[in-house]
Enzyme design. Structure first.
Site, PDB file in Angstrom:
ATOM      1  N   ASP A   8       2.931   5.026  -5.733  1.00 29.40           N
ATOM      2  CA  ASP A   8       2.305   6.175  -5.344  1.00 29.40           C
ATOM      3  C   ASP A   8       3.040   7.377  -5.580  1.00 29.40           C
ATOM      4  O   ASP A   8       3.700   7.841  -4.607  1.00 29.40           O
ATOM      5  CB  ASP A   8       1.596   6.052  -3.996  1.00 29.40           C
ATOM      6  CG  ASP A   8       0.766   7.586  -3.722  1.00 29.40           C
ATOM      7  OD1 ASP A   8       0.914   8.079  -4.753  1.00 29.40           O
ATOM      8  OD2 ASP A   8       0.153   7.733  -2.786  1.00 29.40           O
ATOM      9  N   HIS A  53      -7.785   9.814   3.580  1.00 28.70           N
ATOM     10  CA  HIS A  53      -7.211   9.158   4.469  1.00 28.70           C
ATOM     11  C   HIS A  53      -7.693   9.420   6.008  1.00 28.70           C
ATOM     12  O   HIS A  53      -7.908  10.576   6.268  1.00 28.70           O
ATOM     13  CB  HIS A  53      -5.792   8.947   4.524  1.00 28.70           C
ATOM     14  CG  HIS A  53      -5.409   8.263   3.321  1.00 28.70           C
ATOM     15  ND1 HIS A  53      -4.682   8.958   2.172  1.00 28.70           N
ATOM     16  CD2 HIS A  53      -5.557   6.903   3.009  1.00 28.70           C
ATOM     17  CE1 HIS A  53      -4.329   7.824   1.246  1.00 28.70           C
ATOM     18  NE2 HIS A  53      -4.829   6.672   1.639  1.00 28.70           N
ATOM     19  N   HIS A  90      -9.136   4.905  -2.471  1.00 30.26           N
ATOM     20  CA  HIS A  90      -8.447   4.971  -1.412  1.00 30.26           C
ATOM     21  C   HIS A  90      -9.371   5.855  -0.163  1.00 30.26           C
ATOM     22  O   HIS A  90     -10.231   6.350  -0.666  1.00 30.26           O
ATOM     23  CB  HIS A  90      -7.214   5.689  -1.244  1.00 30.26           C
ATOM     24  CG  HIS A  90      -6.146   4.767  -1.923  1.00 30.26           C
ATOM     25  ND1 HIS A  90      -5.154   4.311  -1.284  1.00 30.26           N
ATOM     26  CD2 HIS A  90      -5.843   4.131  -3.109  1.00 30.26           C
ATOM     27  CE1 HIS A  90      -4.287   3.349  -2.063  1.00 30.26           C
ATOM     28  NE2 HIS A  90      -4.781   3.508  -3.274  1.00 30.26           N
ATOM     29  N   GLY A  91      -8.995   5.691   1.091  1.00 24.96           N
ATOM     30  CA  GLY A  91      -9.496   6.465   2.234  1.00 24.96           C
ATOM     31  C   GLY A  91     -10.995   6.232   2.160  1.00 24.96           C
ATOM     32  O   GLY A  91     -11.921   6.861   2.229  1.00 24.96           O
ATOM     33  N   ASP A 143       0.837  -1.376  -0.112  1.00 24.86           N
ATOM     34  CA  ASP A 143       0.058   0.069  -0.097  1.00 24.86           C
ATOM     35  C   ASP A 143       1.060   1.329   0.120  1.00 24.86           C
ATOM     36  O   ASP A 143       1.621   1.344   1.012  1.00 24.86           O
ATOM     37  CB  ASP A 143      -0.976   0.067   1.294  1.00 24.86           C
ATOM     38  CG  ASP A 143      -2.066   1.051   1.280  1.00 24.86           C
ATOM     39  OD1 ASP A 143      -2.383   1.338   0.294  1.00 24.86           O
ATOM     40  OD2 ASP A 143      -2.521   1.344   2.390  1.00 24.86           O
ATOM     41  N   HIS A 144       0.620   2.060  -0.961  1.00 29.81           N
ATOM     42  CA  HIS A 144       1.585   3.520  -1.094  1.00 29.81           C
ATOM     43  C   HIS A 144       2.902   3.156  -0.975  1.00 29.81           C
ATOM     44  O   HIS A 144       3.536   4.018  -0.185  1.00 29.81           O
ATOM     45  CB  HIS A 144       0.903   4.412   0.110  1.00 29.81           C
ATOM     46  CG  HIS A 144      -0.238   4.676   0.200  1.00 29.81           C
ATOM     47  ND1 HIS A 144      -0.939   5.717  -0.697  1.00 29.81           N
ATOM     48  CD2 HIS A 144      -1.410   4.513   0.733  1.00 29.81           C
ATOM     49  CE1 HIS A 144      -2.150   6.036  -0.701  1.00 29.81           C
ATOM     50  NE2 HIS A 144      -2.576   5.122   0.268  1.00 29.81           N
ATOM     51  N   ASP A 193      -8.515   0.926   6.108  1.00 30.13           N
ATOM     52  CA  ASP A 193      -7.408   0.821   7.181  1.00 30.13           C
ATOM     53  C   ASP A 193      -7.988   1.260   8.524  1.00 30.13           C
ATOM     54  O   ASP A 193      -8.268   0.685   9.805  1.00 30.13           O
ATOM     55  CB  ASP A 193      -6.333   1.410   6.922  1.00 30.13           C
ATOM     56  CG  ASP A 193      -5.145   1.206   7.951  1.00 30.13           C
ATOM     57  OD1 ASP A 193      -5.509   0.558   9.000  1.00 30.13           O
ATOM     58  OD2 ASP A 193      -4.134   1.721   8.110  1.00 30.13           O
ATOM     59  N   SER A 194      -8.678   2.469   8.429  1.00 32.92           N
ATOM     60  CA  SER A 194      -9.158   3.247   9.822  1.00 32.92           C
ATOM     61  C   SER A 194      -9.912   2.555  10.515  1.00 32.92           C
ATOM     62  O   SER A 194     -10.198   2.662  11.859  1.00 32.92           O
ATOM     63  CB  SER A 194      -9.482   4.829   9.633  1.00 32.92           C
ATOM     64  OG  SER A 194      -8.525   5.405   8.800  1.00 32.92           O
ATOM     65  N   SER A 233     -12.676   4.040   4.555  1.00 31.22           N
ATOM     66  CA  SER A 233     -13.354   3.758   5.754  1.00 31.22           C
ATOM     67  C   SER A 233     -14.987   4.548   5.755  1.00 31.22           C
ATOM     68  O   SER A 233     -14.961   5.802   5.594  1.00 31.22           O
ATOM     69  CB  SER A 233     -12.361   4.011   6.724  1.00 31.22           C
ATOM     70  OG  SER A 233     -11.635   3.216   6.994  1.00 31.22           O
TER      71      SER A 233
HETATM   72  O1  G3H Z   1      -3.483   4.787   3.408  1.00 32.21           O
HETATM   73  C1  G3H Z   1      -2.632   4.619   4.511  1.00 32.21           C
HETATM   74  C2  G3H Z   1      -2.854   3.393   5.386  1.00 32.21           C
HETATM   75  O2  G3H Z   1      -3.925   3.686   6.096  1.00 32.21           O
HETATM   76  C3  G3H Z   1      -1.628   3.248   5.833  1.00 32.21           C
HETATM   77  O3  G3H Z   1      -1.271   3.963   7.133  1.00 32.21           O
HETATM   78  O4  G3H Z   1       0.986   4.489   6.972  1.00 32.21           O
HETATM   79  O5  G3H Z   1      -0.085   4.680   9.117  1.00 32.21           O
HETATM   80  O6  G3H Z   1       0.277   2.365   8.274  1.00 32.21           O
HETATM   81  P1  G3H Z   1       0.116   3.840   7.916  1.00 32.21           P
HETATM   82  P1  13P Z   2      -8.901   4.919   5.587  1.00 35.40           P
HETATM   83  O1  13P Z   2      -8.322   5.761   6.160  1.00 35.40           O
HETATM   84  O2  13P Z   2     -10.230   5.244   5.000  1.00 35.40           O
HETATM   85  O3  13P Z   2      -9.063   3.550   6.182  1.00 35.40           O
HETATM   86  O4  13P Z   2      -8.015   4.599   3.987  1.00 35.40           O
HETATM   87  C1  13P Z   2      -7.041   3.468   4.030  1.00 35.40           C
HETATM   88  C2  13P Z   2      -6.514   3.459   3.060  1.00 35.40           C
HETATM   89  O5  13P Z   2      -6.598   4.338   1.719  1.00 35.40           O
HETATM   90  C3  13P Z   2      -4.993   2.824   2.594  1.00 35.40           C
HETATM   91  O6  13P Z   2      -4.467   2.817   1.437  1.00 35.40           O
HETATM   92 ZN    ZN Z   3      -4.528   4.946   0.986  1.00 28.95          ZN
END
Ligand code: G3H
Ligand code: 13P
Ligand code: ZN
Length: 309
Positions: free
Chosen positions: A104, A180, A211-212, A82-83, A256-257, A214
Protein backbone atom coordinates in the site's frame (compact mmCIF):
# COMPACT_ATOMS: atom_id res chain seq x y z
CA UNK A 1 -5.16 -27.96 1.59
CA UNK A 2 -1.98 -25.92 1.26
CA UNK A 3 -2.30 -22.13 1.34
CA UNK A 4 -2.98 -20.78 -2.15
CA UNK A 5 -2.00 -17.56 -3.86
CA UNK A 6 -4.66 -15.29 -5.32
CA UNK A 7 -4.50 -16.46 -8.95
CA UNK A 8 -7.12 -19.20 -9.10
CA UNK A 9 -9.25 -17.73 -6.32
CA UNK A 10 -9.62 -14.43 -8.22
CA UNK A 11 -10.02 -16.10 -11.60
CA UNK A 12 -12.96 -18.12 -10.27
CA UNK A 13 -14.46 -15.08 -8.54
CA UNK A 14 -14.29 -12.96 -11.71
CA UNK A 15 -15.88 -15.71 -13.75
CA UNK A 16 -18.56 -16.47 -11.16
CA UNK A 17 -19.21 -12.77 -10.42
CA UNK A 18 -18.88 -13.09 -6.66
CA UNK A 19 -16.58 -11.60 -4.01
CA UNK A 20 -14.23 -13.46 -1.68
CA UNK A 21 -14.12 -12.15 1.86
CA UNK A 22 -10.68 -11.12 3.16
CA UNK A 23 -10.92 -11.20 6.91
CA UNK A 24 -8.29 -9.92 9.35
CA UNK A 25 -7.00 -12.20 12.08
CA UNK A 26 -4.61 -11.64 14.97
CA UNK A 27 -4.79 -14.89 16.93
CA UNK A 28 -6.24 -18.41 17.01
CA UNK A 29 -9.66 -17.13 18.06
CA UNK A 30 -10.14 -14.88 15.03
CA UNK A 31 -8.56 -17.31 12.57
CA UNK A 32 -10.51 -20.35 13.76
CA UNK A 33 -13.85 -18.51 13.63
CA UNK A 34 -13.24 -17.28 10.07
CA UNK A 35 -12.08 -20.65 8.78
CA UNK A 36 -14.92 -22.61 10.40
CA UNK A 37 -17.39 -20.24 8.75
CA UNK A 38 -15.68 -20.74 5.36
CA UNK A 39 -15.65 -24.52 5.71
CA UNK A 40 -19.32 -24.66 6.71
CA UNK A 41 -20.29 -22.29 3.89
CA UNK A 42 -18.07 -24.14 1.39
CA UNK A 43 -16.54 -20.81 0.48
CA UNK A 44 -13.05 -19.82 -0.63
CA UNK A 45 -11.54 -17.40 1.86
CA UNK A 46 -8.68 -14.96 2.32
CA UNK A 47 -7.27 -14.47 5.80
CA UNK A 48 -5.02 -11.50 6.35
CA UNK A 49 -2.72 -9.88 8.88
CA UNK A 50 -1.90 -6.21 9.18
CA UNK A 51 1.59 -5.06 10.16
CA UNK A 52 0.03 -4.29 13.56
CA UNK A 53 -1.17 -7.90 13.87
CA UNK A 54 2.32 -9.11 12.96
CA UNK A 55 3.84 -6.94 15.70
CA UNK A 56 1.25 -8.29 18.13
CA UNK A 57 1.58 -12.00 17.39
CA UNK A 58 4.77 -12.56 15.36
CA UNK A 59 5.00 -13.36 11.67
CA UNK A 60 6.11 -17.00 12.06
CA UNK A 61 3.36 -17.78 14.54
CA UNK A 62 0.69 -16.32 12.27
CA UNK A 63 1.96 -18.25 9.25
CA UNK A 64 2.21 -21.46 11.28
CA UNK A 65 -1.36 -21.30 12.56
CA UNK A 66 -2.74 -20.32 9.15
CA UNK A 67 -0.90 -23.18 7.44
CA UNK A 68 -1.93 -25.70 10.07
CA UNK A 69 -5.61 -24.75 10.07
CA UNK A 70 -5.69 -24.59 6.25
CA UNK A 71 -4.25 -28.10 6.07
CA UNK A 72 -7.37 -29.38 7.87
CA UNK A 73 -9.73 -27.65 5.44
CA UNK A 74 -11.26 -28.55 2.10
CA UNK A 75 -11.86 -24.95 0.91
CA UNK A 76 -9.11 -22.77 -0.64
CA UNK A 77 -7.39 -20.45 1.83
CA UNK A 78 -5.09 -17.57 0.85
CA UNK A 79 -2.87 -15.81 3.42
CA UNK A 80 -2.46 -12.09 2.70
CA UNK A 81 -0.37 -9.29 4.17
CA UNK A 82 -2.80 -6.40 4.65
CA UNK A 83 -1.43 -2.89 4.00
CA UNK A 84 2.28 -3.63 3.73
CA UNK A 85 3.95 -0.23 3.70
CA UNK A 86 7.50 -1.05 2.65
CA UNK A 87 9.38 -3.53 0.48
CA UNK A 88 10.75 -5.09 3.68
CA UNK A 89 7.23 -5.62 5.10
CA UNK A 90 6.35 -7.56 1.96
CA UNK A 91 9.64 -9.46 1.70
CA UNK A 92 9.41 -10.58 5.34
CA UNK A 93 5.93 -12.00 4.75
CA UNK A 94 6.81 -13.62 1.41
CA UNK A 95 9.86 -15.28 2.97
CA UNK A 96 7.74 -16.45 5.92
CA UNK A 97 5.11 -18.15 3.72
CA UNK A 98 2.37 -15.62 2.91
CA UNK A 99 0.76 -16.36 -0.45
CA UNK A 100 -0.47 -12.84 -1.33
CA UNK A 101 0.84 -9.47 -0.21
CA UNK A 102 -0.57 -5.99 -0.42
CA UNK A 103 1.86 -3.15 -0.96
CA UNK A 104 0.00 0.00 0.00
CA UNK A 105 1.98 2.90 -1.38
CA UNK A 106 -1.19 4.81 -2.22
CA UNK A 107 -0.28 7.78 -0.05
CA UNK A 108 3.05 8.25 -1.91
CA UNK A 109 3.36 10.32 -5.09
CA UNK A 110 2.13 8.34 -8.12
CA UNK A 111 5.61 7.62 -9.55
CA UNK A 112 6.87 6.37 -6.19
CA UNK A 113 3.79 4.17 -5.81
CA UNK A 114 4.60 2.62 -9.21
CA UNK A 115 8.30 2.12 -8.43
CA UNK A 116 7.73 0.48 -5.04
CA UNK A 117 4.85 -1.67 -6.29
CA UNK A 118 6.96 -2.91 -9.23
CA UNK A 119 9.78 -3.84 -6.91
CA UNK A 120 7.41 -5.89 -4.75
CA UNK A 121 5.79 -7.53 -7.80
CA UNK A 122 9.20 -8.61 -9.12
CA UNK A 123 10.18 -10.23 -5.84
CA UNK A 124 6.77 -11.76 -5.13
CA UNK A 125 6.28 -13.30 -8.55
CA UNK A 126 9.66 -15.02 -8.28
CA UNK A 127 8.22 -16.77 -5.20
CA UNK A 128 4.79 -17.54 -6.72
CA UNK A 129 3.15 -14.94 -4.49
CA UNK A 130 0.47 -12.64 -5.91
CA UNK A 131 0.39 -8.90 -5.22
CA UNK A 132 -2.31 -6.36 -4.47
CA UNK A 133 -1.66 -2.62 -4.68
CA UNK A 134 -3.80 0.46 -4.18
CA UNK A 135 -4.52 3.58 -6.15
CA UNK A 136 -6.59 6.35 -4.59
CA UNK A 137 -6.76 6.91 -0.83
CA UNK A 138 -9.43 5.78 1.63
CA UNK A 139 -10.51 7.87 4.57
CA UNK A 140 -10.47 6.44 8.09
CA UNK A 141 -8.12 5.66 10.91
CA UNK A 142 -6.99 2.30 12.24
CA UNK A 143 -3.76 1.75 14.13
CA UNK A 144 -1.21 1.89 11.34
CA UNK A 145 -3.54 2.85 8.48
CA UNK A 146 -4.84 6.39 8.49
CA UNK A 147 -6.02 9.20 6.26
CA UNK A 148 -8.31 12.10 7.09
CA UNK A 149 -11.42 12.64 4.96
CA UNK A 150 -9.65 15.53 3.24
CA UNK A 151 -6.69 13.35 2.30
CA UNK A 152 -8.95 10.65 0.87
CA UNK A 153 -9.23 10.63 -2.93
CA UNK A 154 -11.43 8.63 -5.27
CA UNK A 155 -9.56 6.48 -7.77
CA UNK A 156 -9.15 7.92 -11.27
CA UNK A 157 -10.05 4.98 -13.62
CA UNK A 158 -7.59 6.00 -16.35
CA UNK A 159 -4.77 6.30 -13.81
CA UNK A 160 -5.76 2.90 -12.41
CA UNK A 161 -5.43 1.43 -15.90
CA UNK A 162 -1.97 2.98 -16.42
CA UNK A 163 -0.91 1.85 -12.95
CA UNK A 164 -1.82 -1.79 -13.62
CA UNK A 165 0.04 -1.74 -16.95
CA UNK A 166 3.11 -0.17 -15.33
CA UNK A 167 3.29 -2.50 -12.31
CA UNK A 168 1.93 -5.92 -13.29
CA UNK A 169 -0.08 -6.27 -10.07
CA UNK A 170 -2.51 -9.17 -9.70
CA UNK A 171 -5.32 -7.26 -7.98
CA UNK A 172 -6.07 -3.61 -7.42
CA UNK A 173 -7.63 -1.82 -4.46
CA UNK A 174 -9.58 1.27 -5.47
CA UNK A 175 -11.21 4.09 -3.52
CA UNK A 176 -14.94 4.49 -4.26
CA UNK A 177 -16.17 5.82 -0.92
CA UNK A 178 -15.51 3.06 1.60
CA UNK A 179 -13.32 3.79 4.61
CA UNK A 180 -11.66 1.93 7.46
CA UNK A 181 -13.17 1.68 10.94
CA UNK A 182 -16.64 1.69 12.47
CA UNK A 183 -17.75 5.20 11.39
CA UNK A 184 -17.82 5.25 7.61
CA UNK A 185 -20.33 7.97 6.75
CA UNK A 186 -21.45 11.20 8.37
CA UNK A 187 -24.73 11.27 6.39
CA UNK A 188 -26.26 8.83 3.90
CA UNK A 189 -24.02 5.93 2.80
CA UNK A 190 -22.87 6.41 -0.78
CA UNK A 191 -20.51 4.44 -3.01
CA UNK A 192 -19.23 5.59 -6.41
CA UNK A 193 -20.34 2.50 -8.36
CA UNK A 194 -19.86 4.62 -11.50
CA UNK A 195 -16.08 4.62 -10.87
CA UNK A 196 -16.14 0.85 -10.40
CA UNK A 197 -18.00 0.50 -13.70
CA UNK A 198 -15.44 2.63 -15.54
CA UNK A 199 -12.58 0.58 -14.09
CA UNK A 200 -14.38 -2.61 -15.08
CA UNK A 201 -14.83 -1.34 -18.64
CA UNK A 202 -11.15 -0.47 -18.97
CA UNK A 203 -9.90 -3.69 -17.29
CA UNK A 204 -12.53 -6.43 -17.49
CA UNK A 205 -10.06 -9.08 -16.30
CA UNK A 206 -8.65 -7.19 -13.33
CA UNK A 207 -9.73 -8.39 -9.85
CA UNK A 208 -10.75 -5.33 -7.85
CA UNK A 209 -10.41 -5.06 -4.07
CA UNK A 210 -12.65 -3.13 -1.73
CA UNK A 211 -11.09 -2.08 1.55
CA UNK A 212 -13.10 -0.69 4.44
CA UNK A 213 -16.04 -2.94 3.55
CA UNK A 214 -17.45 -3.74 6.98
CA UNK A 215 -21.22 -3.36 7.28
CA UNK A 216 -21.12 -2.60 11.02
CA UNK A 217 -24.25 -4.70 11.71
CA UNK A 218 -26.52 -2.61 13.88
CA UNK A 219 -27.65 -5.61 15.94
CA UNK A 220 -24.00 -6.11 16.96
CA UNK A 221 -23.62 -2.41 17.78
CA UNK A 222 -26.76 -2.59 19.95
CA UNK A 223 -25.61 -5.78 21.68
CA UNK A 224 -22.17 -4.33 22.45
CA UNK A 225 -23.76 -1.11 23.71
CA UNK A 226 -26.26 -3.01 25.83
CA UNK A 227 -23.27 -4.44 27.68
CA UNK A 228 -21.37 -1.19 28.11
CA UNK A 229 -19.63 -0.38 24.81
CA UNK A 230 -19.74 3.24 23.63
CA UNK A 231 -19.90 3.38 19.83
CA UNK A 232 -21.49 6.64 18.71
CA UNK A 233 -22.18 7.14 14.99
CA UNK A 234 -21.21 3.57 14.06
CA UNK A 235 -22.30 2.98 10.49
CA UNK A 236 -20.99 0.73 7.73
CA UNK A 237 -21.50 -0.13 4.08
CA UNK A 238 -25.04 -1.41 3.50
CA UNK A 239 -25.10 -5.05 2.43
CA UNK A 240 -27.07 -4.19 -0.75
CA UNK A 241 -24.19 -1.96 -1.90
CA UNK A 242 -21.67 -4.72 -1.28
CA UNK A 243 -23.86 -7.16 -3.22
CA UNK A 244 -23.89 -4.71 -6.12
CA UNK A 245 -20.10 -4.20 -5.95
CA UNK A 246 -19.54 -7.99 -6.00
CA UNK A 247 -21.75 -8.30 -9.09
CA UNK A 248 -19.15 -6.09 -10.83
CA UNK A 249 -15.42 -6.86 -10.66
CA UNK A 250 -14.95 -6.71 -6.90
CA UNK A 251 -13.32 -10.06 -6.09
CA UNK A 252 -11.84 -9.32 -2.65
CA UNK A 253 -13.84 -7.66 0.11
CA UNK A 254 -11.86 -6.57 3.17
CA UNK A 255 -13.49 -6.91 6.57
CA UNK A 256 -11.94 -6.35 9.96
CA UNK A 257 -14.13 -4.00 12.00
CA UNK A 258 -17.20 -6.30 11.85
CA UNK A 259 -15.11 -9.07 13.43
CA UNK A 260 -13.78 -6.81 16.17
CA UNK A 261 -17.28 -5.54 16.87
CA UNK A 262 -18.97 -8.93 17.01
CA UNK A 263 -16.23 -10.53 19.12
CA UNK A 264 -16.37 -7.62 21.57
CA UNK A 265 -20.17 -7.84 21.79
CA UNK A 266 -20.05 -11.58 22.51
CA UNK A 267 -17.34 -11.28 25.14
CA UNK A 268 -19.06 -8.36 26.86
CA UNK A 269 -22.35 -10.25 27.04
CA UNK A 270 -20.72 -13.40 28.34
CA UNK A 271 -18.74 -11.57 31.02
CA UNK A 272 -21.77 -9.58 32.14
CA UNK A 273 -23.99 -12.65 32.33
CA UNK A 274 -21.39 -14.86 34.03
CA UNK A 275 -19.62 -12.64 36.55
CA UNK A 276 -18.32 -15.69 38.38
CA UNK A 277 -16.54 -17.05 35.28
CA UNK A 278 -12.78 -16.62 34.93
CA UNK A 279 -12.27 -19.27 32.24
CA UNK A 280 -11.16 -17.35 29.14
CA UNK A 281 -12.31 -20.16 26.86
CA UNK A 282 -15.94 -19.50 27.84
CA UNK A 283 -16.06 -15.83 26.92
CA UNK A 284 -13.73 -16.25 23.96
CA UNK A 285 -16.11 -18.86 22.58
CA UNK A 286 -19.01 -16.42 22.94
CA UNK A 287 -17.05 -13.89 20.85
CA UNK A 288 -15.99 -16.51 18.33
CA UNK A 289 -19.56 -17.71 17.80
CA UNK A 290 -20.58 -14.19 16.81
CA UNK A 291 -17.60 -13.73 14.45
CA UNK A 292 -18.55 -17.00 12.83
CA UNK A 293 -22.18 -16.00 12.30
CA UNK A 294 -21.17 -12.62 10.85
CA UNK A 295 -18.68 -14.22 8.42
CA UNK A 296 -21.15 -16.91 7.36
CA UNK A 297 -23.81 -14.30 6.66
CA UNK A 298 -21.42 -12.45 4.35
CA UNK A 299 -20.43 -15.57 2.44
CA UNK A 300 -23.97 -16.89 2.12
CA UNK A 301 -26.07 -13.74 1.74
CA UNK A 302 -23.83 -10.87 0.62
CA UNK A 303 -20.64 -11.76 -1.27
CA UNK A 304 -22.10 -14.83 -3.02
CA UNK A 305 -19.01 -16.99 -2.34
CA UNK A 306 -20.82 -19.83 -0.52
CA UNK A 307 -20.82 -23.19 -2.32
CA UNK A 308 -18.11 -22.01 -4.74
CA UNK A 309 -15.23 -23.97 -3.22
O1 G3H B 1 -7.21 -1.93 7.22
C1 G3H B 1 -6.74 -2.07 8.33
C2 G3H B 1 -7.08 -3.25 9.16
O2 G3H B 1 -8.35 -3.11 9.72
C3 G3H B 1 -6.01 -3.54 10.16
O3 G3H B 1 -6.07 -2.73 11.26
O4 G3H B 1 -3.69 -2.05 11.68
O5 G3H B 1 -5.44 -1.99 13.50
O6 G3H B 1 -4.56 -4.17 12.68
P1 G3H B 1 -4.84 -2.72 12.36
P1 13P C 1 -13.08 -2.35 7.85
O1 13P C 1 -12.56 -1.38 8.84
O2 13P C 1 -14.26 -1.79 7.10
O3 13P C 1 -13.37 -3.68 8.41
O4 13P C 1 -11.92 -2.55 6.73
C1 13P C 1 -10.92 -3.49 6.90
C2 13P C 1 -9.87 -3.38 5.85
O5 13P C 1 -9.98 -2.71 4.85
C3 13P C 1 -8.63 -4.17 6.07
O6 13P C 1 -7.68 -3.90 5.09
ZN1 ZN D 1 -7.74 -1.88 4.36
Amino acid sequence: MNLQNGKQIFKNALKGKYGVGAFNFINIETLKSILEAAEESKSPVIVQCSTGAIKYAGVDILVAIAKTYASHMTVPVCLNLDHGKTFEDCKTCIDAGFTNVMIDASSLPYDENIALTRKVVEYAHKHDVTVEAEIGVLAGVEDEVSATEDQARYTDPKQAYDFVKATGVDSLAIAIGTSHGTVKFKGEPKLRIDILEQVEKLMPDMPIVLHGASSIPQDMVKLAEQYGAVLPGSIGIPEAMLREACSHNVCKVNVDSDLRLSFTAGVRKSLAENPENVDMRKYNTAGMDLIKSVVKNKMENVFGSANRA
